[in-house]
Design an enzyme around this catalytic site. Structure first.
Site, PDB file in Angstrom:
ATOM      1  N   CYS A  92      38.998   4.951  74.859  1.00 46.03           N
ATOM      2  CA  CYS A  92      38.215   5.522  75.994  1.00 46.03           C
ATOM      3  C   CYS A  92      38.116   4.935  77.340  1.00 46.03           C
ATOM      4  CB  CYS A  92      36.673   6.065  75.647  1.00 46.03           C
ATOM      5  SG  CYS A  92      36.243   7.702  76.486  1.00 46.03           S
ATOM      6  N   HIS A 112      38.255   9.150  70.098  1.00 47.35           N
ATOM      7  CA  HIS A 112      37.297   8.268  69.408  1.00 47.35           C
ATOM      8  C   HIS A 112      37.785   8.113  68.032  1.00 47.35           C
ATOM      9  CE1 HIS A 112      34.076   7.166  72.608  1.00 47.35           C
ATOM     10  NE2 HIS A 112      34.602   8.415  73.126  1.00 47.35           N
ATOM     11  N   GLU A 166      36.361   6.621  65.710  1.00 52.33           N
ATOM     12  CA  GLU A 166      35.184   6.428  64.855  1.00 52.33           C
ATOM     13  C   GLU A 166      34.415   7.668  64.655  1.00 52.33           C
ATOM     14  OE1 GLU A 166      33.420   6.950  69.002  1.00 52.33           O
ATOM     15  OE2 GLU A 166      35.201   5.929  68.143  1.00 52.33           O
TER      16      GLU A 166
END
EC number: 6.3.5.5
Length: 349
Positions: free
Chosen positions: A245, A327, A329
């Protein structure tokens, strides 16, 4: 209590206030996720923003205190079409309204979030203010003009270095506003993690002799982070560097690329991204208002957005450098791209 959202273009939405009853000003954005509102509330990348959830009913499963991405909410305000009055889930510890009230976040309920989202989509992200029924409206324009999110990273980053012991590779994390699940993903891979604040010095990072340097997500405009870019330059070529990011954007600037602001950002759990290396499409979780616009010739694009074609991943053709815009995760969102952390670890010395 009645309340109003006033956008900087003059459009007004009337609804009901809930949570902490004090006016708030911020950048109004929208998130398309059906679930994951508590992760959205506590994601440091949302600092300074008034977040609109496009899904019509929010708060169905309440709040649990395990799935937070930081210790407290980072949003300025929270807008929903309808908040759930009777949440029901075996992990529920608090109602949404109670959680917002305890953490001093103003919510706005009962407005046409679909109409608001269309305005933001067509006109772009803009500033807004949520005012209570008894507020003085005369200085609204001044408050909107005065709002700035320039120093957001300094507020959400850790204040001091800390370590999470592990038996595996030594990973130096630069915290620009990191989500907890990113740290969890490194820890569960056995990494010995050292987290540095945003105003790190390259010498301090190199002193611990890390096997890998990770640049985290975070809020704001990457072009405001000139000092961080200068420090990252001192690490390039000396240690492998990966990022997510904001970290991805800072790497691009470090290597001679350019970043620009998106019209309305990518925020949600359902963004398709194509992996150009494996020729596969993954559904990803995203939260960013800026993107990598240009890259130098020594960089290769590895992932692209299927929605607008913007760069979602890149790697250096010669040096051990790799980063993604989305992202992996998740939290919230699908875990299709969690394999990216294994790719990160392949770059470790």
């Amino acid at each position: 209590m009645k309340a109003k959202l006033i956008l900087e273009n003059g459009v007004v939405f009337e609804g009901k206030a809930f949570g902490y009853l004090k006016e708030c000003v911020g950048e109004v954005v929208f998130n398309t996720g059906m679930t994951g509102y508590q992760e959205v509330l506590t994601d440091p990348s949302y600092y300074g923003q008034i977040v609109t959830m496009t899904y019509p009913l929010i708060g169905n499963y309440g709040i649990n205190l395990e799935d937070l991405e930081s210790k407290e909410p980072k949003v300025r305000g929270f807008i929903v079409r309808e908040k759930c009055q009777y949440p029901n889930n075996f992990r529920c510890e608090l109602e949404l309204e109670t959680y917002l009230a305890q953490n001093k976040v103003l919510g706005l309920d009962g407005i046409d979030t679909r109409a608001l989202t269309k305005i933001l989509r067509n006109n772009g992200t803009m500033k807004g203010i949520i005012v209570l029924d008894n507020s003085n409206l005369e200085d609204v324009k001044d408050k909107l003009e005065a709002f700035s999110n320039r120093d957001a990273v300094s507020i959400v980053s850790t204040n001091e270095k800390y370590e999470i012991s592990g038996e595996g590779k030594k990973v130096a994390i630069i915290d620009f506003g990191i989500k907890q699940n990113i740290i969890r993903n490194f820890v569960k891979r056995g990494c010995n993690v050292t987290v540095f604040p945003y105003d790190f010095k390259a010498e301090e990072v190199l002193e611990i002799n890390p096997d890998l340097v990770f640049l985290s997500n975070g809020p704001g405009d990457p072009e405001d982070m000139g000092e961080a870019v200068n420090e990252i330059k001192k690490i390039v070529g000396k240690k492998p560097i990966v990022g997510i990011c904001l970290g991805h954007q800072l790497l691009a600037l470090t290597l001679g690329g350019e970043t620009k602001k998106l019209k309305f950002g990518h925020r949600g759990c359902n963004h398709p991204v194509k992996d150009l290396i494996n020729n596969r499409v993954h559904i990803t979780s995203q939260n960013h208002g800026y993107y990598v616009a240009t890259l130098p010739e020594n960089m290769e694009i590895t992932h692209v957005s299927m929605n607008d074609g913007t760069v979602e991943g890149m790697k250096h053709k010669e040096l051990p450098i790799f980063s993604v815009q989305f992202h992996p995760e998740a939290c919230p969102g699908p875990k299709d791209s969690e394999y990216i952390f294994d790719e990160f670890m392949k770059y470790a010395l």
